[in-house]
Design a protein around this motif. Structure first.
Motif, short mmCIF file in Angstrom:
data_model
loop_
_atom_site.label_atom_id
_atom_site.label_comp_id
_atom_site.label_asym_id
_atom_site.label_seq_id
_atom_site.Cartn_x
_atom_site.Cartn_y
_atom_site.Cartn_z
N GLU A 170 0.83 -1.21 0.00
CA GLU A 170 0.00 0.00 0.00
C GLU A 170 0.87 1.26 0.00
O GLU A 170 0.58 2.22 -0.70
N VAL A 171 1.93 1.25 0.79
CA VAL A 171 2.84 2.40 0.83
C VAL A 171 3.55 2.54 -0.51
O VAL A 171 3.68 3.65 -1.05
N ARG A 213 4.69 4.91 -5.90
CA ARG A 213 4.55 4.77 -7.35
C ARG A 213 3.71 5.89 -7.93
O ARG A 213 4.09 6.53 -8.91
N ASP A 214 2.56 6.14 -7.32
CA ASP A 214 1.64 7.15 -7.84
C ASP A 214 2.26 8.55 -7.78
O ASP A 214 2.10 9.35 -8.71
N ALA A 215 2.97 8.85 -6.69
CA ALA A 215 3.62 10.16 -6.57
C ALA A 215 4.72 10.31 -7.61
O ALA A 215 4.84 11.35 -8.26
N LYS A 231 2.48 1.65 -3.40
CA LYS A 231 1.54 2.18 -4.39
C LYS A 231 1.50 3.70 -4.33
O LYS A 231 1.45 4.37 -5.35
N GLU A 232 1.53 4.24 -3.11
CA GLU A 232 1.55 5.69 -2.94
C GLU A 232 2.84 6.28 -3.53
O GLU A 232 2.80 7.32 -4.19
N SER A 272 3.17 10.71 -11.08
CA SER A 272 2.53 12.01 -11.31
C SER A 272 3.56 13.04 -11.77
O SER A 272 3.23 13.95 -12.52
#
Length: 135
Positions: free
Chosen positions: A109-110, A115-117, A112-113, A120
């Motif tokens: 979960e961490v 990765r997304d940051a 994924k955050e 972006s």
């Protein structure tokens, strides 16, 4: 290192874009990149359609696409594969981690955050954005 070399070469090509094709030896010399290593990197970028090359007098590598359209995320994926730090959170190169239950793994979960940051930024920045145009 491979992605860093790719970015250095692309930045140099962007700076020299108005001058026409650039010899691979010039890029290697000016950016301190081993020539054989750079040949492989530029060939990968050519196969992907990012770059093109011309043989003979006045030849060398040049952009096949506008540097302002080439996303950094695309280059990273072409050169090194996944951007995600763990295979279980990769969007394009997903693999389940060994000995891991994704349903109870807090690390994924961490990641994924993370990765997304990262995405972006990398999906919104281009080769032109990282190239300081020297006049």
């Amino acid at each position: 290192m491979k992605t860093q070399y790719a970015f250095k070469a692309l930045m140099y090509l962007a700076q020299k874009d108005a001058n026409g094709p650039v010899l691979i030896a010039e890029i290697a010399d000016k950016k301190n990149i081993p020539l054989k290593f750079l040949e492989n990197i530029l060939l990968e970028l050519k196969k992907a359609g990012v770059l093109d090359s011309k043989k003979g007098k006045g030849g060398g590598y040049f952009f096949n696409e506008n540097p302002s359209k080439i996303k950094l995320a695309r280059v990273m994926r072409l050169i090194d594969g996944p951007i995600a730090l763990l295979p279980c959170v990769s969007i394009n190169f997903y693999q389940q981690c060994k000995n891991c239950d994704e349903k109870t793994c807090g690390l994924s979960e961490v990641m994924k955050e993370v990765r997304d940051a990262t995405l972006s930024i990398l999906e919104n920045k281009t080769v032109a954005d990282i190239s300081l145009i020297i006049k």
